[in-house]
Structures are given as C-alpha cells and as structure tokens.
Write a protein that holds these residues in place. Sequence first.
Motif, PDB file in Angstrom:
ATOM      1  N   VAL A  82      21.725  60.461   1.427  1.00 34.91           N
ATOM      2  CA  VAL A  82      21.510  59.127   0.853  1.00 34.91           C
ATOM      3  C   VAL A  82      22.377  58.102   1.579  1.00 34.91           C
ATOM      4  N   MET A  83      23.643  58.425   1.780  1.00 32.42           N
ATOM      5  CA  MET A  83      24.550  57.481   2.435  1.00 32.42           C
ATOM      6  C   MET A  83      24.126  57.205   3.877  1.00 32.42           C
ATOM      7  N   GLU A  84      23.664  58.224   4.572  1.00 30.69           N
ATOM      8  CA  GLU A  84      23.198  58.012   5.941  1.00 30.69           C
ATOM      9  C   GLU A  84      21.949  57.130   5.945  1.00 30.69           C
ATOM     10  N   THR A  85      21.070  57.376   5.011  1.00 32.94           N
ATOM     11  CA  THR A  85      19.851  56.579   4.884  1.00 32.94           C
ATOM     12  C   THR A  85      20.186  55.126   4.557  1.00 32.94           C
ATOM     13  N   LEU A  86      21.103  54.930   3.600  1.00 29.95           N
ATOM     14  CA  LEU A  86      21.503  53.568   3.241  1.00 29.95           C
ATOM     15  C   LEU A  86      22.248  52.881   4.384  1.00 29.95           C
ATOM     16  N   GLY A  87      22.944  53.672   5.193  1.00 30.95           N
ATOM     17  CA  GLY A  87      23.585  53.112   6.381  1.00 30.95           C
ATOM     18  C   GLY A  87      22.557  52.550   7.352  1.00 30.95           C
ATOM     19  N   ILE A  88      21.486  53.297   7.569  1.00 29.49           N
ATOM     20  CA  ILE A  88      20.401  52.819   8.443  1.00 29.49           C
ATOM     21  C   ILE A  88      19.780  51.552   7.856  1.00 29.49           C
ATOM     22  N   ALA A  89      19.559  51.555   6.549  1.00 32.25           N
ATOM     23  CA  ALA A  89      18.974  50.379   5.892  1.00 32.25           C
ATOM     24  C   ALA A  89      19.864  49.153   6.071  1.00 32.25           C
ATOM     25  N   LEU A  91      22.083  48.682   8.473  1.00 29.60           N
ATOM     26  CA  LEU A  91      22.035  48.318   9.885  1.00 29.60           C
ATOM     27  C   LEU A  91      20.791  47.480  10.178  1.00 29.60           C
ATOM     28  N   ILE A  92      19.644  47.947   9.726  1.00 24.92           N
ATOM     29  CA  ILE A  92      18.376  47.254   9.990  1.00 24.92           C
ATOM     30  C   ILE A  92      18.303  45.929   9.239  1.00 24.92           C
ATOM     31  N   GLY A  93      18.728  45.947   7.976  1.00 24.64           N
ATOM     32  CA  GLY A  93      18.600  44.756   7.137  1.00 24.64           C
ATOM     33  C   GLY A  93      19.707  43.744   7.311  1.00 24.64           C
ATOM     34  N   GLY A  94      20.855  44.177   7.800  1.00 19.68           N
ATOM     35  CA  GLY A  94      21.971  43.265   7.999  1.00 19.68           C
ATOM     36  C   GLY A  94      22.844  43.150   6.761  1.00 19.68           C
ATOM     37  N   THR A  95      23.817  42.295   6.858  1.00 21.85           N
ATOM     38  CA  THR A  95      24.811  42.180   5.793  1.00 21.85           C
ATOM     39  C   THR A  95      24.229  41.701   4.475  1.00 21.85           C
TER      40      THR A  95
END
Length: 117
Positions: A82-89, A91-95
Amino acid sequence: MHDQVEEFNAYRAKMNDKLLAENNKLIKRIFNLDTNAFMAGALDVKTKELLGLVASAVLRCDDCVKYHLESSKKEGVSKEEVMETLGIATLIGGTIVIPHLRRAYEYWEALESLDEG
C-alpha cells in the motif's frame, strides 16, 4: 477507528441503494461496468485494486481511496505494498496528493485495527 470504517461502509451502502433504486439505466450500467472492470482478467484483482488506488489518489477522491484500500486489504495486500502504491500516486499526482495520502494512511490504520479487535 472501527467507527470510521463502519460509518464509511454504512453510508456508501445506503446511498448506493438509494441511487440504484432510482432505476436509472445509465447509473446502473456505470455501477456494473465498475464491478466488472475490477474482476480478474489479464490482471489479477489485487493488481487492479492497486491501480484503482493510484488513480483515486491522483484524482483526489477520498471515498474512492477508502474503497480501494478496503478492497486491497481483502485481496491480501500488505502495508508495504500500500505504501509503495501510495508513493507512486504521490509522485504522479504531486504534492497536492499529500492530504489524501495522510487520510489514506489513517484509513489503512483503521482497517488494520479491525484485524486486531
């Protein structure tokens, strides 16, 4: 923490029932399409739920994030996944995704607390 999960699911179920009771063909078809899109196919359900989680976080839909977190948990997804997935999100979505990241983490903790209690 249990209340957060129970309240979300109760509200979602109540409102889905009301919406579907309106017998609107377009809404029913969209609900059906969503259900079928997340069934196993070339991609397994776990992968599809994690993809849904990324898209939901990037689009900043907290209800969708909660739904995909819960579905991912049911598919056996680990906190690390989950944390890795949310990290990608993020990164893609920005701050701008960070507030949703916080709420997603909080909801995951609520889901984990169901296992404890």
